[in-house]
Design a protein around this motif. Structure first.
Motif, PDB file in Angstrom:
ATOM      1  N   ASN A 104      -1.529  11.266 -30.348  1.00  0.00           N
ATOM      2  CA  ASN A 104      -2.122  10.575 -29.740  1.00  0.00           C
ATOM      3  C   ASN A 104      -0.802   9.390 -29.280  1.00  0.00           C
ATOM      4  OD1 ASN A 104      -5.182  11.791 -29.089  1.00  0.00           O
ATOM      5  ND2 ASN A 104      -4.230  12.377 -31.224  1.00  0.00           N
ATOM      6  N   VAL A 105      -0.602   9.235 -30.312  1.00  0.00           N
ATOM      7  CA  VAL A 105       0.366   7.863 -30.303  1.00  0.00           C
ATOM      8  C   VAL A 105       1.077   7.919 -29.519  1.00  0.00           C
ATOM      9  CG1 VAL A 105       1.872   8.068 -31.870  1.00  0.00           C
ATOM     10  CG2 VAL A 105       0.906   5.689 -31.805  1.00  0.00           C
ATOM     11  N   PHE A 106       1.716   8.956 -29.345  1.00  0.00           N
ATOM     12  CA  PHE A 106       2.943   9.116 -28.504  1.00  0.00           C
ATOM     13  C   PHE A 106       2.376   9.811 -26.750  1.00  0.00           C
ATOM     14  CE2 PHE A 106       6.280  10.133 -31.044  1.00  0.00           C
ATOM     15  CZ  PHE A 106       7.638   9.408 -30.742  1.00  0.00           C
ATOM     16  N   LYS A 107       1.215  10.044 -26.610  1.00  0.00           N
ATOM     17  CA  LYS A 107       0.260   9.803 -25.414  1.00  0.00           C
ATOM     18  C   LYS A 107       0.269   8.777 -24.529  1.00  0.00           C
ATOM     19  CE  LYS A 107      -1.227  14.905 -25.510  1.00  0.00           C
ATOM     20  NZ  LYS A 107      -2.802  15.491 -25.903  1.00  0.00           N
ATOM     21  N   GLU A 108      -0.543   8.116 -25.804  1.00  0.00           N
ATOM     22  CA  GLU A 108      -1.230   6.279 -24.813  1.00  0.00           C
ATOM     23  C   GLU A 108      -0.729   5.097 -25.024  1.00  0.00           C
ATOM     24  OE1 GLU A 108      -5.104   6.469 -27.904  1.00  0.00           O
ATOM     25  OE2 GLU A 108      -5.792   8.922 -26.462  1.00  0.00           O
ATOM     26  N   HIS A 109       0.367   5.110 -26.109  1.00  0.00           N
ATOM     27  CA  HIS A 109       0.522   4.419 -26.599  1.00  0.00           C
ATOM     28  C   HIS A 109       2.710   3.984 -26.683  1.00  0.00           C
ATOM     29  CE1 HIS A 109      -3.280   2.757 -27.859  1.00  0.00           C
ATOM     30  NE2 HIS A 109      -2.767   3.816 -28.482  1.00  0.00           N
ATOM     31  N   LYS A 110       2.979   5.028 -25.357  1.00  0.00           N
ATOM     32  CA  LYS A 110       4.105   4.953 -25.329  1.00  0.00           C
ATOM     33  C   LYS A 110       5.284   3.363 -24.984  1.00  0.00           C
ATOM     34  CE  LYS A 110       4.502   8.094 -22.367  1.00  0.00           C
ATOM     35  NZ  LYS A 110       2.971   9.151 -21.930  1.00  0.00           N
ATOM     36  N   MET A 111       4.364   2.824 -24.378  1.00  0.00           N
ATOM     37  CA  MET A 111       5.332   1.382 -24.278  1.00  0.00           C
ATOM     38  C   MET A 111       5.246   0.561 -24.971  1.00  0.00           C
ATOM     39  SD  MET A 111       7.170  -0.236 -21.845  1.00  0.00           S
ATOM     40  CE  MET A 111       7.012   0.771 -20.960  1.00  0.00           C
ATOM     41  N   ARG A 112       4.205   1.016 -25.952  1.00  0.00           N
ATOM     42  CA  ARG A 112       4.012  -0.209 -26.832  1.00  0.00           C
ATOM     43  C   ARG A 112       5.617   0.543 -28.011  1.00  0.00           C
ATOM     44  NH1 ARG A 112      -3.043  -0.665 -27.724  1.00  0.00           N
ATOM     45  NH2 ARG A 112      -3.231  -2.104 -25.622  1.00  0.00           N
ATOM     46  N   MET A 113       4.940   1.312 -28.272  1.00  0.00           N
ATOM     47  CA  MET A 113       5.901   2.040 -28.953  1.00  0.00           C
ATOM     48  C   MET A 113       7.264   1.560 -28.929  1.00  0.00           C
ATOM     49  SD  MET A 113       4.748   6.296 -30.007  1.00  0.00           S
ATOM     50  CE  MET A 113       5.263   6.640 -30.864  1.00  0.00           C
ATOM     51  N   LEU A 114       8.096   1.051 -27.535  1.00  0.00           N
ATOM     52  CA  LEU A 114       8.885   1.562 -26.420  1.00  0.00           C
ATOM     53  C   LEU A 114       9.261  -0.074 -27.277  1.00  0.00           C
ATOM     54  CD1 LEU A 114      11.230   1.463 -25.116  1.00  0.00           C
ATOM     55  CD2 LEU A 114      10.485   1.312 -23.485  1.00  0.00           C
ATOM     56  N   THR A 115       8.273  -0.585 -27.003  1.00  0.00           N
ATOM     57  CA  THR A 115       8.624  -2.469 -27.775  1.00  0.00           C
ATOM     58  C   THR A 115       8.696  -2.636 -28.502  1.00  0.00           C
ATOM     59  OG1 THR A 115       6.218  -3.044 -25.909  1.00  0.00           O
ATOM     60  CG2 THR A 115       6.872  -5.132 -27.339  1.00  0.00           C
ATOM     61  N   VAL A 116       8.397  -2.004 -29.832  1.00  0.00           N
ATOM     62  CA  VAL A 116       8.567  -1.805 -30.691  1.00  0.00           C
ATOM     63  C   VAL A 116       9.920  -1.605 -31.198  1.00  0.00           C
ATOM     64  CG1 VAL A 116       7.540  -1.116 -34.004  1.00  0.00           C
ATOM     65  CG2 VAL A 116       6.010  -2.135 -32.116  1.00  0.00           C
ATOM     66  N   PHE A 117      10.606  -0.875 -30.896  1.00  0.00           N
ATOM     67  CA  PHE A 117      12.185  -0.136 -30.832  1.00  0.00           C
ATOM     68  C   PHE A 117      13.050  -1.421 -30.300  1.00  0.00           C
ATOM     69  CE2 PHE A 117      15.646   1.871 -29.607  1.00  0.00           C
ATOM     70  CZ  PHE A 117      15.594   2.897 -30.325  1.00  0.00           C
ATOM     71  N   LEU A 118      12.438  -1.876 -29.828  1.00  0.00           N
ATOM     72  CA  LEU A 118      13.711  -3.019 -28.824  1.00  0.00           C
ATOM     73  C   LEU A 118      13.236  -4.638 -29.459  1.00  0.00           C
ATOM     74  CD1 LEU A 118      12.696  -2.054 -25.226  1.00  0.00           C
ATOM     75  CD2 LEU A 118      14.865  -2.059 -26.792  1.00  0.00           C
ATOM     76  N   LEU A 119      12.031  -4.699 -30.138  1.00  0.00           N
ATOM     77  CA  LEU A 119      11.376  -5.601 -30.860  1.00  0.00           C
ATOM     78  C   LEU A 119      12.826  -5.996 -32.109  1.00  0.00           C
ATOM     79  CD1 LEU A 119       8.394  -7.270 -30.796  1.00  0.00           C
ATOM     80  CD2 LEU A 119       9.567  -8.553 -29.815  1.00  0.00           C
ATOM     81  N   ILE A 120      12.630  -4.586 -33.197  1.00  0.00           N
ATOM     82  CA  ILE A 120      13.257  -4.569 -34.274  1.00  0.00           C
ATOM     83  C   ILE A 120      14.673  -4.201 -34.407  1.00  0.00           C
ATOM     84  CG2 ILE A 120      12.679  -1.681 -34.750  1.00  0.00           C
ATOM     85  CD1 ILE A 120      11.892  -5.441 -37.036  1.00  0.00           C
ATOM     86  N   SER A 121      15.116  -4.155 -32.765  1.00  0.00           N
ATOM     87  CA  SER A 121      16.231  -3.273 -32.947  1.00  0.00           C
ATOM     88  C   SER A 121      17.599  -4.857 -33.545  1.00  0.00           C
ATOM     89  CB  SER A 121      17.279  -2.975 -31.664  1.00  0.00           C
ATOM     90  OG  SER A 121      16.484  -3.691 -30.297  1.00  0.00           O
ATOM     91  N   GLY A 122      17.575  -5.765 -32.388  1.00  0.00           N
ATOM     92  CA  GLY A 122      18.616  -6.835 -33.139  1.00  0.00           C
ATOM     93  C   GLY A 122      17.800  -7.299 -34.411  1.00  0.00           C
ATOM     94  N   ALA A 123      16.831  -7.039 -34.914  1.00  0.00           N
ATOM     95  CA  ALA A 123      16.319  -7.792 -35.886  1.00  0.00           C
ATOM     96  C   ALA A 123      16.695  -7.246 -37.787  1.00  0.00           C
ATOM     97  CB  ALA A 123      14.893  -8.209 -36.032  1.00  0.00           C
ATOM     98  N   LEU A 124      17.181  -5.462 -37.194  1.00  0.00           N
ATOM     99  CA  LEU A 124      17.453  -4.810 -38.270  1.00  0.00           C
ATOM    100  C   LEU A 124      18.453  -4.986 -38.514  1.00  0.00           C
ATOM    101  CD1 LEU A 124      15.347  -1.498 -37.503  1.00  0.00           C
ATOM    102  CD2 LEU A 124      15.265  -2.720 -39.410  1.00  0.00           C
ATOM    103  N   VAL A 125      19.579  -5.182 -37.504  1.00  0.00           N
ATOM    104  CA  VAL A 125      21.468  -5.516 -37.392  1.00  0.00           C
ATOM    105  C   VAL A 125      21.292  -6.418 -38.577  1.00  0.00           C
ATOM    106  CG1 VAL A 125      22.981  -6.276 -36.030  1.00  0.00           C
ATOM    107  CG2 VAL A 125      22.093  -4.352 -35.305  1.00  0.00           C
ATOM    108  N   THR A 126      20.312  -7.958 -37.827  1.00  0.00           N
ATOM    109  CA  THR A 126      20.719  -9.167 -37.911  1.00  0.00           C
ATOM    110  C   THR A 126      20.194  -9.699 -39.470  1.00  0.00           C
ATOM    111  OG1 THR A 126      19.796 -10.244 -36.170  1.00  0.00           O
ATOM    112  CG2 THR A 126      19.969 -11.423 -38.081  1.00  0.00           C
ATOM    113  N   TYR A 127      19.066  -8.438 -39.860  1.00  0.00           N
ATOM    114  CA  TYR A 127      18.599  -8.511 -41.814  1.00  0.00           C
ATOM    115  C   TYR A 127      19.544  -8.090 -41.971  1.00  0.00           C
ATOM    116  CZ  TYR A 127      15.605  -7.069 -45.222  1.00  0.00           C
ATOM    117  OH  TYR A 127      15.068  -6.648 -46.946  1.00  0.00           O
ATOM    118  N   TRP A 128      20.255  -7.127 -41.858  1.00  0.00           N
ATOM    119  CA  TRP A 128      21.417  -6.276 -42.873  1.00  0.00           C
ATOM    120  C   TRP A 128      22.650  -7.018 -43.175  1.00  0.00           C
ATOM    121  CZ3 TRP A 128      19.931  -3.275 -46.481  1.00  0.00           C
ATOM    122  CH2 TRP A 128      18.834  -2.630 -46.442  1.00  0.00           C
TER     123      TRP A 128
END
Length: 307
Positions: A108-132
């Motif tokens: 259901n989350v892939f059907k109904e919330h794809k853009m929100r999932m993309l937002t999470v993926f992009l939000l956390i991308s640089g943060a994860l690199v910086t974190y580590w």
């Protein structure tokens, strides 16, 4: 294997804290999930500092690194205890009782919330690199590339983590007052603007006090983003798909960005001979996070967390 473990626990832990928190203190409460993560890294740094201080470099490379990893087994027993003794949150139980719980939340989350999932993926991308790169790669960076003792790298990492742990709840409180987006913009923008000059000081000073100040500033700036970001990502999804919606893109980004951050930094330095490739790489990936915060992320401070 660590990613599988984290993928199963992280989204659940964040949702658990958020569903128990009062709405006007949700970012503050959820920020402690990041404090807990940093506490684990701090324990690792202190363990590394202890081991590197009492054994030779040869012994460290040969066998002495193994006891530190074996200590990690202890978390399995604690995790089992928590799973058997902690009840579900009232929000989850209400969703379950009202039959709003999705039988296949992942589908259901892939059907109904794809853009929100993309937002999470992009939000956390640089943060994860910086974190580590800031919180875990520092001992290697300082000892292998800046040619200082490994013990200095571990002790500076410990300072970084302590500042980060203190700053996270402060950032959470600010996000509860002013909103998630403004504080996230200050933190991500601060990393983009200040990481290169701060790393330049780090690479050109022999003063331990100066290095400690630099890593502390990096940790504080980054905490301004991470404090509200964790709760903001979970607030993007309704309760019935929250864990799946948050965890899947987060762990995909972890595999792509976190899992390769230290390897990529080492490879860039090796190919260019320039130790400043670390902040350049950090800035490039954090720019993705900054642009996502500006253009894709919608303020979530006042969203309902129980629907």
């Amino acid at each position: 294997m660590q990613g599988i473990s984290a993928g199963g626990e992280w989204g659940s832990a964040v949702s658990f804290l958020g569903e128990y928190a009062k709405p006007n203190r949700r970012a503050f409460i959820v920020s402690f999930s990041q404090v807990g993560s940093a506490a684990g890294l701090l324990l690792g740094s202190l363990t590394g500092l202890l081991i590197s201080s009492i054994v030779s470099a040869e012994a460290l490379n040969d066998w002495a690194w193994r006891p530190a990893f074996l200590l990690g087994i202890l978390i399995a027993a604690f995790g089992l205890y928590v799973r058997r003794n902690v009840e579900e949150t009232p929000v989850f139980q209400e969703t379950k009782d009202s039959k709003h719980q999705k039988e296949q939340p992942l589908v259901n989350v892939f059907k109904e919330h794809k853009m929100r999932m993309l937002t999470v993926f992009l939000l956390i991308s640089g943060a994860l690199v910086t974190y580590w790169l800031i919180l875990s790669f520092m001992p290697t960076y300082i000892s292998s590339f800046l040619k200082l003792p490994l013990s200095s790298g571990f002790s500076l990492t410990a300072i970084t983590l302590i500042v980060y742990m203190i700053a996270l709840p402060i950032a959470g409180l600010l996000a509860d007052i002013f909103g998630r987006k403004p504080i996230m913009l200050i933190g991500s923008g601060g990393i983009v603007v200040f990481s290169y000059p701060l790393f330049n000081i780090l690479a050109n000073t022999t003063s331990y006090a100066s290095m400690a100040t630099v890593v502390s500033l990096l940790a504080f700036i980054f905490a301004l983003f991470q404090g509200p970001n964790t709760v903001a990502m979970s607030e993007l999804f309704p309760a019935n798909v929250r864990v799946s919606g948050f965890s899947v893109p987060y762990q995909l980004a972890s595999a792509v960005f976190a899992g390769t951050a230290m390897m990529a930094a080492t490879w860039l330095i090796d190919k260019t001979g320039n130790v400043m490739m670390v902040p350049i790489y950090m800035c490039a990936t954090m720019m993705i996070t900054l642009l996502t915060t500006i253009f894709l992320f919608k303020e979530t401070k006042n969203v309902s967390y129980d629907k």
